[in-house]
Design a protein around this motif. Sequence first.
Motif, PDB file in Angstrom:
ATOM      1  N   LEU A   1       0.822  -1.201   0.000  1.00 14.46           N
ATOM      2  CA  LEU A   1       0.000   0.000   0.000  1.00 14.46           C
ATOM      3  C   LEU A   1       0.863   1.261   0.000  1.00 14.46           C
ATOM      4  CD1 LEU A   1      -2.651   1.540   0.192  1.00 14.46           C
ATOM      5  CD2 LEU A   1      -2.677   1.070   2.662  1.00 14.46           C
ATOM      6  N   ALA A   2       1.924   1.257   0.793  1.00 16.38           N
ATOM      7  CA  ALA A   2       2.818   2.422   0.834  1.00 16.38           C
ATOM      8  C   ALA A   2       3.458   2.667  -0.531  1.00 16.38           C
ATOM      9  CB  ALA A   2       3.890   2.224   1.904  1.00 16.38           C
ATOM     10  N   LEU A   3       3.855   1.584  -1.198  1.00 17.22           N
ATOM     11  CA  LEU A   3       4.416   1.720  -2.545  1.00 17.22           C
ATOM     12  C   LEU A   3       3.365   2.261  -3.510  1.00 17.22           C
ATOM     13  CD1 LEU A   3       6.463  -1.599  -2.894  1.00 17.22           C
ATOM     14  CD2 LEU A   3       7.414   0.717  -2.762  1.00 17.22           C
ATOM     15  N   ALA A   4       2.145   1.732  -3.406  1.00 17.50           N
ATOM     16  CA  ALA A   4       1.071   2.156  -4.305  1.00 17.50           C
ATOM     17  C   ALA A   4       0.765   3.639  -4.137  1.00 17.50           C
ATOM     18  CB  ALA A   4      -0.181   1.329  -4.058  1.00 17.50           C
ATOM     19  N   GLU A   5       0.732   4.119  -2.916  1.00 19.12           N
ATOM     20  CA  GLU A   5       0.446   5.538  -2.680  1.00 19.12           C
ATOM     21  C   GLU A   5       1.478   6.416  -3.374  1.00 19.12           C
ATOM     22  OE1 GLU A   5      -1.836   5.476   1.645  1.00 19.12           O
ATOM     23  OE2 GLU A   5       0.349   5.403   1.591  1.00 19.12           O
ATOM     24  N   ALA A   6       2.744   6.028  -3.290  1.00 20.30           N
ATOM     25  CA  ALA A   6       3.794   6.807  -3.949  1.00 20.30           C
ATOM     26  C   ALA A   6       3.682   6.699  -5.467  1.00 20.30           C
ATOM     27  CB  ALA A   6       5.165   6.323  -3.484  1.00 20.30           C
ATOM     28  N   GLY A   7       3.370   5.496  -5.962  1.00 22.12           N
ATOM     29  CA  GLY A   7       3.245   5.305  -7.403  1.00 22.12           C
ATOM     30  C   GLY A   7       2.083   6.073  -7.992  1.00 22.12           C
ATOM     31  N   VAL A   8       0.938   6.048  -7.324  1.00 27.55           N
ATOM     32  CA  VAL A   8      -0.232   6.775  -7.803  1.00 27.55           C
ATOM     33  C   VAL A   8       0.049   8.279  -7.814  1.00 27.55           C
ATOM     34  CG1 VAL A   8      -2.602   7.434  -7.205  1.00 27.55           C
ATOM     35  CG2 VAL A   8      -1.948   5.027  -7.280  1.00 27.55           C
ATOM     36  N   ALA A   9       0.783   8.769  -6.832  1.00 28.46           N
ATOM     37  CA  ALA A   9       1.130  10.198  -6.813  1.00 28.46           C
ATOM     38  C   ALA A   9       1.933  10.567  -8.061  1.00 28.46           C
ATOM     39  CB  ALA A   9       1.917  10.523  -5.549  1.00 28.46           C
ATOM     40  N   GLU A  10       2.841   9.696  -8.494  1.00 29.15           N
ATOM     41  CA  GLU A  10       3.607   9.956  -9.721  1.00 29.15           C
ATOM     42  C   GLU A  10       2.697   9.948 -10.943  1.00 29.15           C
ATOM     43  OE1 GLU A  10       7.346   8.083 -10.571  1.00 29.15           O
ATOM     44  OE2 GLU A  10       7.669   7.561  -8.462  1.00 29.15           O
ATOM     45  N   LEU A  11       1.770   9.002 -10.987  1.00 28.63           N
ATOM     46  CA  LEU A  11       0.856   8.911 -12.118  1.00 28.63           C
ATOM     47  C   LEU A  11      -0.041  10.141 -12.201  1.00 28.63           C
ATOM     48  CD1 LEU A  11      -0.083   5.152 -11.778  1.00 28.63           C
ATOM     49  CD2 LEU A  11       1.213   6.171 -13.664  1.00 28.63           C
ATOM     50  N   ILE A  12      -0.508  10.615 -11.064  1.00 30.80           N
ATOM     51  CA  ILE A  12      -1.377  11.792 -11.069  1.00 30.80           C
ATOM     52  C   ILE A  12      -0.605  13.038 -11.485  1.00 30.80           C
ATOM     53  CG2 ILE A  12      -2.673  13.333  -9.531  1.00 30.80           C
ATOM     54  CD1 ILE A  12      -3.745  10.764  -8.180  1.00 30.80           C
ATOM     55  N   ALA A  13       0.667  13.117 -11.099  1.00 31.39           N
ATOM     56  CA  ALA A  13       1.493  14.216 -11.580  1.00 31.39           C
ATOM     57  C   ALA A  13       1.611  14.184 -13.102  1.00 31.39           C
ATOM     58  CB  ALA A  13       2.878  14.167 -10.929  1.00 31.39           C
ATOM     59  N   ALA A  14       1.725  12.981 -13.671  1.00 34.73           N
ATOM     60  CA  ALA A  14       1.789  12.849 -15.129  1.00 34.73           C
ATOM     61  C   ALA A  14       0.458  13.223 -15.767  1.00 34.73           C
ATOM     62  CB  ALA A  14       2.184  11.411 -15.505  1.00 34.73           C
ATOM     63  N   GLN A  15      -0.654  12.852 -15.125  1.00 38.61           N
ATOM     64  CA  GLN A  15      -1.971  13.257 -15.625  1.00 38.61           C
ATOM     65  C   GLN A  15      -2.106  14.780 -15.643  1.00 38.61           C
ATOM     66  OE1 GLN A  15      -4.599  11.237 -12.877  1.00 38.61           O
ATOM     67  NE2 GLN A  15      -5.041   9.579 -14.323  1.00 38.61           N
ATOM     68  N   LYS A  16      -1.713  15.409 -14.568  1.00 37.15           N
ATOM     69  CA  LYS A  16      -1.829  16.866 -14.486  1.00 37.15           C
ATOM     70  C   LYS A  16      -1.007  17.543 -15.570  1.00 37.15           C
ATOM     71  CE  LYS A  16      -2.875  17.152  -9.531  1.00 37.15           C
ATOM     72  NZ  LYS A  16      -2.406  17.568  -8.190  1.00 37.15           N
ATOM     73  N   ALA A  17       0.187  17.039 -15.807  1.00 41.02           N
ATOM     74  CA  ALA A  17       1.032  17.615 -16.849  1.00 41.02           C
ATOM     75  C   ALA A  17       0.411  17.421 -18.222  1.00 41.02           C
ATOM     76  CB  ALA A  17       2.423  16.987 -16.798  1.00 41.02           C
ATOM     77  N   ALA A  18      -0.246  16.278 -18.434  1.00 37.63           N
ATOM     78  CA  ALA A  18      -0.826  15.967 -19.748  1.00 37.63           C
ATOM     79  C   ALA A  18      -2.013  16.852 -20.082  1.00 37.63           C
ATOM     80  CB  ALA A  18      -1.233  14.493 -19.796  1.00 37.63           C
ATOM     81  N   VAL A  19      -2.802  17.209 -19.078  1.00 37.98           N
ATOM     82  CA  VAL A  19      -4.038  17.976 -19.353  1.00 37.98           C
ATOM     83  C   VAL A  19      -3.878  19.459 -19.014  1.00 37.98           C
ATOM     84  CG1 VAL A  19      -5.463  15.944 -18.975  1.00 37.98           C
ATOM     85  CG2 VAL A  19      -5.042  17.495 -17.065  1.00 37.98           C
ATOM     86  N   ALA A  20      -2.697  19.868 -18.644  1.00 38.38           N
ATOM     87  CA  ALA A  20      -2.471  21.277 -18.274  1.00 38.38           C
ATOM     88  C   ALA A  20      -2.730  22.202 -19.462  1.00 38.38           C
ATOM     89  CB  ALA A  20      -1.046  21.454 -17.769  1.00 38.38           C
TER      90      ALA A  20
END
Length: 237
Positions: free
Chosen positions: A218-237
């Motif tokens: 779960l701790a790994l997943a939380e960090a991984g999802v945070a990276e993915l969401i950062a990529a989402q934000k950059a993509a739709v900015a």
Amino acid sequence: MRPSGRELNQMRDISIETGVTKHAEGSCLIRCGDTHVLCTASLEERIPPFLRNTGQGWVTAEYGMLPRATTTRMRREATTGKQSGRTQEIQRLIGRSLRAGIDRQAMGERQITVDCDVIQADGGTRCASITGGWVALRLAVNKLMKAGQITTDPLLDHVAAVSCGIYAGQAVLDLDYPEDSEAGTDANFVMTGAGRMIEVQASAEGAPFSRAEFDALLALAEAGVAELIAAQKAAVA
């Protein structure tokens, strides 16, 4: 040592390219390492019969793999006349995940269908589909708002997903195929930008896993999802 040489908590390289198809209201090509998924969002001014006159919209998903997405050619499911159980399970997961992050009342009585087509598979196709599917959905909603068809943004939060597992006795993030096929425990986490969980799929492929091992995943997943969401934000900015 992981087969890819990555650190235990290291994601594969992530890229999200938007606007990759001409006709869809929203589209992107998401690459998570060697897993590549084309995601499109299509707006339809209709809803399922059970939602008529409720004022609510609907988000649904379809998922498929191209014949040479894997090392050997697979037959198209259309040639057999039915979808496999795996395909049905994955597309239901994608739909559930995306609906969890949207206010369907704010959508109005319309449907958005998110199609996820796996061009190349190397593990984590359902997670990449959810992550890329949200980007396509975001772009389609942006068009609705720009056209004045809806006045309130129905998207409540980002939605992304990542896989984790116990490989060679250690908790690792973002499994590729060599790890996924050998993992003692395999888990998928679907989460929001606020860190809330939408769905968790975890199973022991061999020995049962402990609470401590699950907490590590779960701790790994939380960090991984945070990276993915950062990529989402950059993509739709």
